[in-house]
Design a protein around this motif. Structure first.
Motif, PDB file in Angstrom:
ATOM      1  N   LEU A 153       0.545  -1.112  -0.089  1.00 27.24           N
ATOM      2  CA  LEU A 153      -0.046  -0.080   0.047  1.00 27.24           C
ATOM      3  C   LEU A 153       0.831   1.166  -0.084  1.00 27.24           C
ATOM      4  N   ALA A 154       2.038   1.236   0.623  1.00 33.43           N
ATOM      5  CA  ALA A 154       2.903   2.454   0.899  1.00 33.43           C
ATOM      6  C   ALA A 154       3.244   2.996  -0.375  1.00 33.43           C
ATOM      7  N   ARG A 155       3.641   1.713  -1.469  1.00 34.18           N
ATOM      8  CA  ARG A 155       4.010   1.985  -2.653  1.00 34.18           C
ATOM      9  C   ARG A 155       3.021   2.649  -3.714  1.00 34.18           C
ATOM     10  N   LEU A 156       1.761   2.678  -3.314  1.00 34.23           N
ATOM     11  CA  LEU A 156       0.810   3.182  -3.911  1.00 34.23           C
ATOM     12  C   LEU A 156       0.532   4.500  -3.748  1.00 34.23           C
ATOM     13  N   LEU A 157       0.716   5.000  -2.321  1.00 28.38           N
ATOM     14  CA  LEU A 157       0.367   6.295  -2.097  1.00 28.38           C
ATOM     15  C   LEU A 157       1.468   7.316  -2.449  1.00 28.38           C
ATOM     16  N   PRO A 158       1.056   8.593  -3.127  1.00 30.06           N
ATOM     17  CA  PRO A 158       2.105   9.515  -3.325  1.00 30.06           C
ATOM     18  C   PRO A 158       2.576   9.978  -2.063  1.00 30.06           C
ATOM     19  N   ARG A 159       3.791  10.491  -2.351  1.00 22.64           N
ATOM     20  CA  ARG A 159       4.583  11.387  -1.233  1.00 22.64           C
ATOM     21  C   ARG A 159       3.535  12.517  -0.514  1.00 22.64           C
ATOM     22  N   GLY A 160       3.454  12.437   0.818  1.00 23.25           N
ATOM     23  CA  GLY A 160       2.594  13.475   1.457  1.00 23.25           C
ATOM     24  C   GLY A 160       1.297  13.044   1.716  1.00 23.25           C
ATOM     25  N   THR A 161       0.973  11.676   1.412  1.00 20.96           N
ATOM     26  CA  THR A 161      -0.397  11.234   1.751  1.00 20.96           C
ATOM     27  C   THR A 161      -0.565  11.583   3.025  1.00 20.96           C
ATOM     28  N   THR A 162      -1.830  12.118   3.539  1.00 21.78           N
ATOM     29  CA  THR A 162      -2.186  12.392   4.892  1.00 21.78           C
ATOM     30  C   THR A 162      -2.680  10.961   5.575  1.00 21.78           C
ATOM     31  N   PRO A 163      -2.729  10.956   6.806  1.00 18.95           N
ATOM     32  CA  PRO A 163      -3.090   9.498   7.414  1.00 18.95           C
ATOM     33  C   PRO A 163      -4.561   9.084   7.010  1.00 18.95           C
ATOM     34  N   VAL A 164      -5.498  10.123   6.933  1.00 21.17           N
ATOM     35  CA  VAL A 164      -6.881   9.803   6.787  1.00 21.17           C
ATOM     36  C   VAL A 164      -7.148   9.641   5.446  1.00 21.17           C
ATOM     37  N   ALA A 166      -4.679   7.797   3.692  1.00 21.81           N
ATOM     38  CA  ALA A 166      -4.133   6.534   3.521  1.00 21.81           C
ATOM     39  C   ALA A 166      -5.327   5.668   4.142  1.00 21.81           C
ATOM     40  N   LEU A 167      -5.985   5.806   5.403  1.00 20.74           N
ATOM     41  CA  LEU A 167      -7.197   4.758   5.716  1.00 20.74           C
ATOM     42  C   LEU A 167      -8.153   4.919   4.625  1.00 20.74           C
ATOM     43  N   SER A 168      -8.450   5.773   4.066  1.00 21.66           N
ATOM     44  CA  SER A 168      -9.473   5.793   3.218  1.00 21.66           C
ATOM     45  C   SER A 168      -9.280   4.972   1.841  1.00 21.66           C
ATOM     46  N   ALA A 169      -7.880   4.803   1.609  1.00 24.28           N
ATOM     47  CA  ALA A 169      -7.365   3.644   0.718  1.00 24.28           C
ATOM     48  C   ALA A 169      -7.346   2.362   1.142  1.00 24.28           C
ATOM     49  N   LEU A 170      -7.275   2.191   2.420  1.00 24.27           N
ATOM     50  CA  LEU A 170      -7.137   0.818   2.965  1.00 24.27           C
ATOM     51  C   LEU A 170      -8.226   0.041   3.154  1.00 24.27           C
ATOM     52  N   VAL A 171      -9.315   0.903   3.858  1.00 25.42           N
ATOM     53  CA  VAL A 171     -10.707   0.082   3.929  1.00 25.42           C
ATOM     54  C   VAL A 171     -11.357  -0.763   2.778  1.00 25.42           C
ATOM     55  N   PRO A 172     -11.220  -0.281   1.661  1.00 22.77           N
ATOM     56  CA  PRO A 172     -11.890  -0.925   0.369  1.00 22.77           C
ATOM     57  C   PRO A 172     -10.815  -2.228   0.135  1.00 22.77           C
ATOM     58  N   LEU A 173      -9.551  -2.013   0.394  1.00 22.42           N
ATOM     59  CA  LEU A 173      -8.641  -3.245   0.255  1.00 22.42           C
ATOM     60  C   LEU A 173      -9.177  -4.339   1.172  1.00 22.42           C
ATOM     61  N   LEU A 174      -9.304  -3.814   2.483  1.00 24.88           N
ATOM     62  CA  LEU A 174      -9.631  -4.906   3.482  1.00 24.88           C
ATOM     63  C   LEU A 174     -11.142  -5.569   3.209  1.00 24.88           C
ATOM     64  N   ALA A 175     -11.978  -4.605   2.535  1.00 21.37           N
ATOM     65  CA  ALA A 175     -13.119  -5.168   2.157  1.00 21.37           C
ATOM     66  C   ALA A 175     -13.289  -6.348   1.116  1.00 21.37           C
ATOM     67  N   VAL A 176     -12.535  -6.174   0.278  1.00 23.02           N
ATOM     68  CA  VAL A 176     -12.484  -7.231  -0.913  1.00 23.02           C
ATOM     69  C   VAL A 176     -11.783  -8.611  -0.490  1.00 23.02           C
ATOM     70  N   ARG A 177     -11.276  -8.488   0.619  1.00 25.82           N
ATOM     71  CA  ARG A 177     -10.300  -9.500   1.308  1.00 25.82           C
ATOM     72  C   ARG A 177     -11.167 -10.438   2.203  1.00 25.82           C
ATOM     73  N   ASP A 178     -12.386  -9.715   2.529  1.00 36.07           N
ATOM     74  CA  ASP A 178     -13.564 -10.503   3.427  1.00 36.07           C
ATOM     75  C   ASP A 178     -14.749 -10.732   2.835  1.00 36.07           C
ATOM     76  N   ALA A 179     -14.930 -12.204   2.281  1.00 36.35           N
ATOM     77  CA  ALA A 179     -15.896 -12.501   1.396  1.00 36.35           C
ATOM     78  C   ALA A 179     -17.126 -12.664   2.316  1.00 36.35           C
ATOM     79  N   GLY A 180     -17.068 -12.685   3.713  1.00 35.16           N
ATOM     80  CA  GLY A 180     -18.101 -13.029   4.513  1.00 35.16           C
ATOM     81  C   GLY A 180     -18.750 -11.646   4.965  1.00 35.16           C
ATOM     82  N   GLN A 208       4.073   6.889   5.773  1.00 39.60           N
ATOM     83  CA  GLN A 208       5.363   7.529   6.356  1.00 39.60           C
ATOM     84  C   GLN A 208       6.276   6.365   6.641  1.00 39.60           C
ATOM     85  N   ALA A 209       5.869   5.630   7.334  1.00 36.06           N
ATOM     86  CA  ALA A 209       6.746   4.472   7.937  1.00 36.06           C
ATOM     87  C   ALA A 209       5.920   3.293   7.980  1.00 36.06           C
ATOM     88  N   PRO A 210       5.896   2.397   6.854  1.00 32.08           N
ATOM     89  CA  PRO A 210       5.073   1.011   6.785  1.00 32.08           C
ATOM     90  C   PRO A 210       5.703   0.000   7.851  1.00 32.08           C
TER      91      PRO A 210
END
Length: 436
Positions: A153-164, A166-180, A208-210
């Protein structure tokens, strides 16, 4: 926030710079009353008035007038109520999750300030909001492992991405990994929510620090996860972060929570509801207000410049972010405990001193007290957290409330689908006039 001058209350003059003001004639017309009745509303504190410079006339705060009109129009039928309800008006949803009232903010009947200052953990408050019962002892949720490699995920995020962001990008990725995740029973949803909240807290540093994500997820509490992810060594950092998280846990039908409930009413899964809420929270008039406060403190730079910057902003008609909450005319009760936490850590930090100077300048100018946003920024600065941390702290804490409202909305079972009341635009009305 009331002062006396010549025996007359000055609280009616307190308003935000961005508030729209109208004349007495316009105000009376909007309410459909005589001017004498308008003055009665002012004397009763229902409508704020502001002296017009260079004249003996007053101007009146339009939002107060509209809110008062909603109450009066309630007798006229549902359409009038529904129209005003979406603008700080009457409640539109029955909820047992939290209440904002004269005595402050309460989570299912428990004072939010007391829960925070007595040291109850965010985990306890989450269980209270989700089940209605406050645990006798603070629960310990299971630690988590990264749901996917943080470096990816860190490689996909542009430099200076805010934490919020980053979390907005993370949640859909977690969703597709949860079939139930679809149509899950409430108890499974609560377990899913615990895992998701732990993941959000551990991943705030991914841009900033994966490399710290895995260690943060193994921490025993959400607050300790945040302290590790942000690598703060400040004394009592987890306890003070927890205090802020608890005070941010819920705030009835705010923009992001309402968004989560509307999304939940459609039958969307938990991740989709949280993603929608994160999107709403990012706006500058909601969770993004913390970023605006950070920008204000950066503009001020030094404590001795605070008064000049505040006065110049007010002269231009610009807002001073972090002050004046519409639901708390006497001051946001969530702010003092968080600002006290900031002073407890490092009161001598330059940015904290700047914030206190801005606070003093606004107080001396007679403006409303600070909101929770200023407190969160002060705490983040005192702990040495990265830019955007205050808004992220707000988001992680608020997720507990989002889940509570999502569960409640599903239990209620109805679709949230308000009707629009068509009003012809000026251009449409002009085009409809026959040519003589």
């Amino acid at each position: 926030m009331s002062r006396r001058k010549g025996g007359r209350s000055q609280s009616r003059f307190v308003h935000r710079p961005e508030d729209e003001l109208v004349t007495a004639v316009e105000a009376a017309a909007l309410l459909g009353v005589k001017r004498a009745t308008l003055y009665t509303y002012v004397s009763r504190g229902l409508v704020r008035c502001v002296p017009e410079p260079g004249s003996k006339e007053n101007r009146y705060v339009r939002s107060d007038l509209e809110r008062l009109k909603v109450r009066h129009d309630a007798r006229a039928g549902h359409a009038a109520v529904a129209s005003g309800a979406l603008r700080w008006g009457e409640p539109v949803i029955d909820s047992s999750v939290s209440q904002v009232g004269a005595e402050g903010l309460a989570y299912r009947g428990h004072s939010a300030v007391e829960l925070a200052t007595s040291g109850r953990s965010l985990e306890s408050v989450a269980e209270l909001l989700w089940s209605g019962t406050l645990p006798e002892e603070d629960p310990r949720w299971a630690s988590e492992e990264p749901a996917l490699p943080p470096s990816e995920l860190a490689r996909l995020l542009p430099r200076g991405t805010t934490p919020v962001a980053a979390l907005s990008a993370l949640v859909p990725l977690l969703a597709v990994r949860d079939a139930g995740r679809f149509a899950a029973p409430p108890e499974q949803e609560k377990a899913r929510a615990r895992r998701l909240l732990r993941q959000l807290a551990g991943w705030v540093c991914v841009a900033q620090a994966p490399g710290r994500v895995a260690r943060a997820l193994r921490a025993p509490t959400v607050a300790e996860s945040l302290a590790i992810a942000w690598d703060t060594k400040a004394k009592r950092a987890p306890d003070l972060l927890n205090r802020a998280l608890v005070l941010c846990a819920d705030h009835e039908l705010n923009v992001s929570t309402f968004t989560a409930r509307v999304t939940a009413s459609s039958g969307a899964d938990l991740y989709a509801c949280v993603s929608a809420a994160l999107a709403a929270l990012s706006g500058p008039r909601h969770g993004g207000a913390c970023d605006r406060v950070e920008a204000l403190l950066a503009e001020v730079g030094k404590p001795e410049r605070a008064t000049a910057v505040v006065h110049e902003r007010l002269r231009r008609g610009d807002a001073v972010p972090g002050f004046g909450h519409q639901l708390y005319p006497d001051g946001d009760p969530r702010s003092p405990p968080i600002m006290d936490a900031a002073r407890e850590v490092k009161p001598e930090v330059q940015s904290v001193r700047v914030a206190r100077a801005v606070l003093d300048a606004m107080r001396k100018a007679g403006h409303p007290g600070p909101t929770v946003d200023l407190g969160l920024v002060m705490l983040a600065e005192a702990l040495g957290l990265p830019p955007g941390a205050a808004a992220t702290l707000f988001a992680v804490g608020r997720m507990t409330g989002w889940v509570a409202h999502i569960l409640e909305q599903r239990e209620q079972g109805h679709l949230l689908r308000p009707r629009a009341r068509y009003v012809a635009s000026r251009a449409t009305a002009r085009d409809s006039i026959p040519n003589p």
